[in-house]
Design a protein around this motif. Structure first.
Motif, PDB file in Angstrom:
ATOM      1  N   ASP A  39       0.845  -1.193   0.000  1.00 50.10           N
ATOM      2  CA  ASP A  39       0.000   0.000   0.000  1.00 50.10           C
ATOM      3  C   ASP A  39       0.879   1.241   0.000  1.00 50.10           C
ATOM      4  O   ASP A  39       1.488   1.584   1.018  1.00 50.10           O
ATOM      5  N   PHE A  40       0.963   1.900  -1.142  1.00 54.32           N
ATOM      6  CA  PHE A  40       1.827   3.069  -1.273  1.00 54.32           C
ATOM      7  C   PHE A  40       1.008   4.352  -1.421  1.00 54.32           C
ATOM      8  O   PHE A  40       1.479   5.346  -1.971  1.00 54.32           O
ATOM      9  N   ARG A  41      -0.223   4.312  -0.919  1.00 54.65           N
ATOM     10  CA  ARG A  41      -1.083   5.492  -0.986  1.00 54.65           C
ATOM     11  C   ARG A  41      -0.796   6.415   0.208  1.00 54.65           C
ATOM     12  O   ARG A  41      -0.224   5.999   1.199  1.00 54.65           O
ATOM     13  N   ARG A  42      -1.203   7.633   0.082  1.00 50.57           N
ATOM     14  CA  ARG A  42      -1.136   8.630   1.152  1.00 50.57           C
ATOM     15  C   ARG A  42       0.225   8.670   1.856  1.00 50.57           C
ATOM     16  O   ARG A  42       0.329   8.472   3.070  1.00 50.57           O
ATOM     17  N   PRO A  43       1.295   8.927   1.115  1.00 48.62           N
ATOM     18  CA  PRO A  43       2.612   9.014   1.750  1.00 48.62           C
ATOM     19  C   PRO A  43       2.714  10.196   2.709  1.00 48.62           C
ATOM     20  O   PRO A  43       2.008  11.202   2.559  1.00 48.62           O
ATOM     21  N   LEU A  44       3.580  10.067   3.682  1.00 46.43           N
ATOM     22  CA  LEU A  44       3.869  11.158   4.610  1.00 46.43           C
ATOM     23  C   LEU A  44       4.267  12.398   3.817  1.00 46.43           C
ATOM     24  O   LEU A  44       5.176  12.333   2.976  1.00 46.43           O
ATOM     25  N   GLN A  45       3.639  13.508   4.098  1.00 45.49           N
ATOM     26  CA  GLN A  45       3.879  14.724   3.316  1.00 45.49           C
ATOM     27  C   GLN A  45       5.049  15.527   3.883  1.00 45.49           C
ATOM     28  O   GLN A  45       4.907  16.678   4.306  1.00 45.49           O
ATOM     29  N   LEU A  46       6.203  14.880   3.842  1.00 50.39           N
ATOM     30  CA  LEU A  46       7.442  15.480   4.319  1.00 50.39           C
ATOM     31  C   LEU A  46       8.530  15.202   3.297  1.00 50.39           C
ATOM     32  O   LEU A  46       8.721  14.055   2.867  1.00 50.39           O
ATOM     33  N   LEU A  47       9.237  16.236   2.919  1.00 52.05           N
ATOM     34  CA  LEU A  47      10.237  16.158   1.853  1.00 52.05           C
ATOM     35  C   LEU A  47      11.517  16.860   2.275  1.00 52.05           C
ATOM     36  O   LEU A  47      11.480  18.021   2.705  1.00 52.05           O
ATOM     37  N   ALA A  48      12.649  16.174   2.158  1.00 47.54           N
ATOM     38  CA  ALA A  48      13.962  16.792   2.377  1.00 47.54           C
ATOM     39  C   ALA A  48      14.303  17.577   1.109  1.00 47.54           C
ATOM     40  O   ALA A  48      14.835  17.022   0.147  1.00 47.54           O
ATOM     41  N   ARG A  49      13.977  18.854   1.125  1.00 46.85           N
ATOM     42  CA  ARG A  49      14.010  19.669  -0.088  1.00 46.85           C
ATOM     43  C   ARG A  49      15.419  20.101  -0.495  1.00 46.85           C
ATOM     44  O   ARG A  49      15.773  20.067  -1.668  1.00 46.85           O
ATOM     45  N   GLU A  50      16.252  20.532   0.483  1.00 42.96           N
ATOM     46  CA  GLU A  50      17.564  21.077   0.127  1.00 42.96           C
ATOM     47  C   GLU A  50      18.673  20.540   1.024  1.00 42.96           C
ATOM     48  O   GLU A  50      18.448  20.255   2.210  1.00 42.96           O
ATOM     49  N   LEU A  51      19.849  20.407   0.433  1.00 38.81           N
ATOM     50  CA  LEU A  51      21.093  20.140   1.160  1.00 38.81           C
ATOM     51  C   LEU A  51      22.110  21.170   0.704  1.00 38.81           C
ATOM     52  O   LEU A  51      22.294  21.376  -0.501  1.00 38.81           O
ATOM     53  N   GLU A  52      22.785  21.813   1.658  1.00 39.76           N
ATOM     54  CA  GLU A  52      23.807  22.806   1.319  1.00 39.76           C
ATOM     55  C   GLU A  52      25.003  22.620   2.237  1.00 39.76           C
ATOM     56  O   GLU A  52      24.856  22.542   3.460  1.00 39.76           O
TER      57      GLU A  52
END
Length: 315
Positions: free
Chosen positions: A272-285
């Motif tokens: 079941d890959f529906r409704r994933p956690l809405q968190l994203l590692a957007r940037e690395l610097e």
């Protein structure tokens, strides 16, 4: 300070991008043979370890099978391949954002573990990239939760891994996340959240407790809309387990799709890959500790609850 002698190289090849298990026999103990120690240490089912010895699957540094009656020698190394569990394939690719002779920066999808652990072994970002890129020595400099998508830094050369890991240990990597969560007009943002978070082994959730803060997160509102949702920018100053999820929940705006906060929900089927956690590692610097180059990487991913709310909501 005395330096520890590095272990000998593994005498067994990888399987599906997964390293063989290495065991160093500890000093002391009641074991007369290597077999006795592995039976106790692995706590496998009846006959499993004996079967491994009979099949010649436990080997020494020379690659030769270790006899089941081989004497126990403290400090001795042995290797074997674990039985790979049956895993449901995560049907999303790992995208390579950047690659040079020192590092690989990958954009990990939701539901894919970063490194082999527990029941997720070959279906991990590390094992996949080793296979797909032909880089068997690739290692992870840090990890993301399995349910979190976004940027992960991998190192190409084992001897350089420590330099990159030190960046994260010393907080010299700027990490920026993005989340979708409910909008609260009464929440004063931007805000810096400070608390003490503890995560006990065997317990699914982390929790805030009284005491000196060990977790710091900057929370900013990017935008909100009429359906009651908002997009947030999260900048962690520390790296405690589940830190951003705990802090967003403490603010009263838990991240959408979180199966642990505010309440633990029963796990769904593995496919079941529906409704994933809405968190994203957007940037690395960060400044590359080997080349001195200044890097800033940004994930092009979008969070489905924001870009396709009706589709995500049907999950």
């Amino acid at each position: 300070m005395r330096r520890r002698t590095p272990p000998p190289p593994a005498p067994l090849p990888q399987r599906r991008g997964v390293d063989p298990v290495r065991v160093r026999l500890p000093a002391g103990g009641p074991w007369a043979t290597v077999r006795e120690h592995l039976v106790e240490r692995l706590a496998a089912g009846p006959g499993v370890v004996d079967g491994m010895f009979e099949a010649g699957l436990v080997v020494g540094a020379d690659g030769r099978p270790v006899a089941p009656d081989a004497a126990y020698v403290p400090g001795l190394y042995v290797w074997f391949h674990r039985e790979l569990p049956e895993e449901v394939e995560v049907p999303f690719p790992v995208e390579v954002v950047y690659r040079d002779e020192h590092i690989v920066v990958a954009d990990k999808p939701h539901f894919l573990a970063t490194t082999p652990r527990g029941r997720h072994v070959a279906e991990t970002a590390l094992a996949r990239l080793r296979r797909e890129l032909g880089l068997p020595a690739l290692t992870a400099a840090h990890r993301l939760d399995r349910l979190t998508a976004g940027l992960v830094l991998f190192t190409v050369r084992p001897e350089e891994r420590g330099a990159y890991q030190t960046l994260f240990r010393d907080r010299r990597v700027r990490k920026e996340y993005e989340a979708v969560a409910p909008y609260d007009p009464g929440l004063a943002l931007p805000a810096t959240v400070r608390s003490r978070i503890v995560k006990e082994r065997g317990v699914l959730t982390a929790r805030e407790v009284p005491g000196e803060p060990n977790a710091v997160s900057r929370v900013e509102l990017i935008e909100h809309r009429a359906d009651g949702l908002a997009r947030y920018r999260l900048v962690p100053g520390t790296g405690q387990t589940h830190q951003l999820r705990v802090h967003m929940n403490a603010l009263g705006v838990p991240i959408l799709g979180d199966p642990l906060y505010p309440e633990v929900t029963a796990p769904g089927p593995p496919d079941d890959f529906r409704r994933p956690l809405q968190l994203l590692a957007r940037e690395l610097e960060f400044t590359d500790p080997v080349t001195g180059a200044r890097h800033r990487f940004r994930s092009p991913r979008t969070l489905a609850a924001w870009t396709s709310p009706e589709e995500w909501g049907r999950g």
